[in-house]
Design a protein around this motif. Structure first.
Motif, PDB file in Angstrom:
ATOM      1  N   VAL A  35       0.882  -1.163   0.000  1.00  0.00           N
ATOM      2  CA  VAL A  35       0.000   0.000   0.000  1.00  0.00           C
ATOM      3  C   VAL A  35       0.921   1.216   0.000  1.00  0.00           C
ATOM      4  O   VAL A  35       1.583   1.485   0.999  1.00  0.00           O
ATOM      5  N   PRO A  36       0.997   1.956  -1.103  1.00  0.00           N
ATOM      6  CA  PRO A  36       1.988   3.037  -1.208  1.00  0.00           C
ATOM      7  C   PRO A  36       1.580   4.323  -0.508  1.00  0.00           C
ATOM      8  O   PRO A  36       1.862   5.419  -0.979  1.00  0.00           O
ATOM      9  N   LEU A  37       0.915   4.168   0.621  1.00  0.00           N
ATOM     10  CA  LEU A  37       0.495   5.281   1.456  1.00  0.00           C
ATOM     11  C   LEU A  37       0.657   4.874   2.908  1.00  0.00           C
ATOM     12  O   LEU A  37       0.707   3.673   3.224  1.00  0.00           O
ATOM     13  N   PRO A  38       0.728   5.837   3.833  1.00  0.00           N
ATOM     14  CA  PRO A  38       0.958   5.489   5.238  1.00  0.00           C
ATOM     15  C   PRO A  38      -0.202   4.741   5.876  1.00  0.00           C
ATOM     16  O   PRO A  38      -1.339   4.781   5.386  1.00  0.00           O
ATOM     17  N   ALA A  39       0.075   4.083   6.984  1.00  0.00           N
ATOM     18  CA  ALA A  39      -0.981   3.473   7.789  1.00  0.00           C
ATOM     19  C   ALA A  39      -1.925   4.574   8.236  1.00  0.00           C
ATOM     20  O   ALA A  39      -1.505   5.678   8.576  1.00  0.00           O
TER      21      ALA A  39
END
Length: 322
Positions: A35-39
């Motif tokens: 997932v190329p976005l933060p948690a």
């Protein structure tokens, strides 16, 4: 039987047997979902709702790996360099597959060549929110104030995201000037919006919930063709006289060259998971609607069409490639 014909028959049988084995044997170890976005981002939340149901159907763990920042480029590039074996997948977004190639001259990946579409997953409508402390209660009032002061800002979870381009559309439709403040994910940007450090933001309902519950955020409009069942009292931007329609959609991609049998197996598992009442209910709690495709080919066609459409929007916004 002539030797050549016999050899061809044997080769064909081996090839067909290998394809069947690849599908039957896959997966035999954990799958990594980048997932190329933060948690805590919208994409991360959707992936963590859907993937547990998918892993049960596939019989192997799906390990979600967050790699945010830099317009989602680092995580997407890592997925693009992975082996084409179905064991590393990308949870793609509008930014990774559609807007980035229209906004960056030299991406370290090519979404058209490096990835093959697997299955679309969900859709989130974008809502316009302002800090309650601003005293602004309507889109018209926001536009009026923006024209008066000329120093208004808007936030997004990254350059090229739907939230970014949605605000660009509002600028075009209203004639106002806004300064873009891109973040490396949505959570911090919403906190700054709640504090009044940002003037406005388009984002999903789920990400705005903390501010709505605390009373620190106010919703002004929704960038959709019709009102949402999640926010029936919030008018569409079109109703308010602004032709601003844009959504955030999410889906899974595999490395190009991955066997079609493997792609189909993952796609079928995702589509089955999206029919699970428990998954649907959990997605709706995040303000996400199921947005499935019937086949990987359908999703690929959709992705290609969106890439061309967003290119037109970005060109109209006058955003130069960097």
């Amino acid at each position: 039987m002539p030797f050549r014909v016999m050899g061809l028959s044997i080769s064909l049988a081996v090839a067909l047997g290998s394809a069947a084995f690849a599908q039957a044997d896959y997966p035999n170890k954990p799958i990594h979902m980048i997932v190329p976005l933060p948690a805590g981002s919208a994409a991360d939340g959707i992936a963590r709702v859907v993937m547990p149901a998918v892993e049960k159907l596939l019989g192997q763990p799906i390990i979600i790996e967050n790699e945010g920042g830099a317009a989602s480029i680092p995580g997407t590039a890592r997925a693009a360099k992975s082996a084409a074996d179905g064991y590393t997948l990308l949870f793609g977004t509008v930014a990774t597959q559609v807007s980035n190639p229209n906004m960056f001259k030299a991406l370290p990946y090519d979404p058209a060549k490096d990835f093959t579409a697997v299955a679309r997953v969900g859709l989130q409508t974008l809502l316009m929110a302002v800090p309650t402390s601003s005293g602004i209660g309507s889109v018209d009032k926001f536009v009026e104030k923006a024209k008066e002061t000329g120093n208004r800002t808007f936030a997004s979870a990254g350059i090229g995201t739907s939230a970014h381009l949605c605000a660009e559309l509002l600028k075009q439709r209203s004639g106002i000037k806004l300064r873009h403040i891109p973040y490396q994910g949505g959570a911090q940007s919403v906190l700054d919006l709640m504090r009044g450090e940002i003037s406005m933001m388009f984002y999903s309902l789920a990400q705005f919930q903390p501010g709505l519950q605390s009373g620190e955020l106010k919703l002004l409009g929704i960038a959709a063709d019709k009102r949402s069942k999640f926010t029936p009292d919030v008018p569409t931007m079109k109703e308010l006289g602004y032709d601003v329609v844009m959504t955030s959609w999410y889906g899974v991609y595999a490395r190009s060259g991955t066997k079609p049998e493997i792609v189909d197996k993952v796609a079928n598992a995702i589509n089955k998971a999206l029919k699970d009442p428990g998954v649907i209910a959990a997605l709706e709690k995040t303000g996400t609607e199921v947005y499935a495709t019937e086949t990987p080919a359908d999703y690929q066609t959709f992705t290609n069409t969106e890439r061309a459409r967003y290119g037109e929007i970005i060109n109209a916004a006058g955003i130069p490639k960097t």
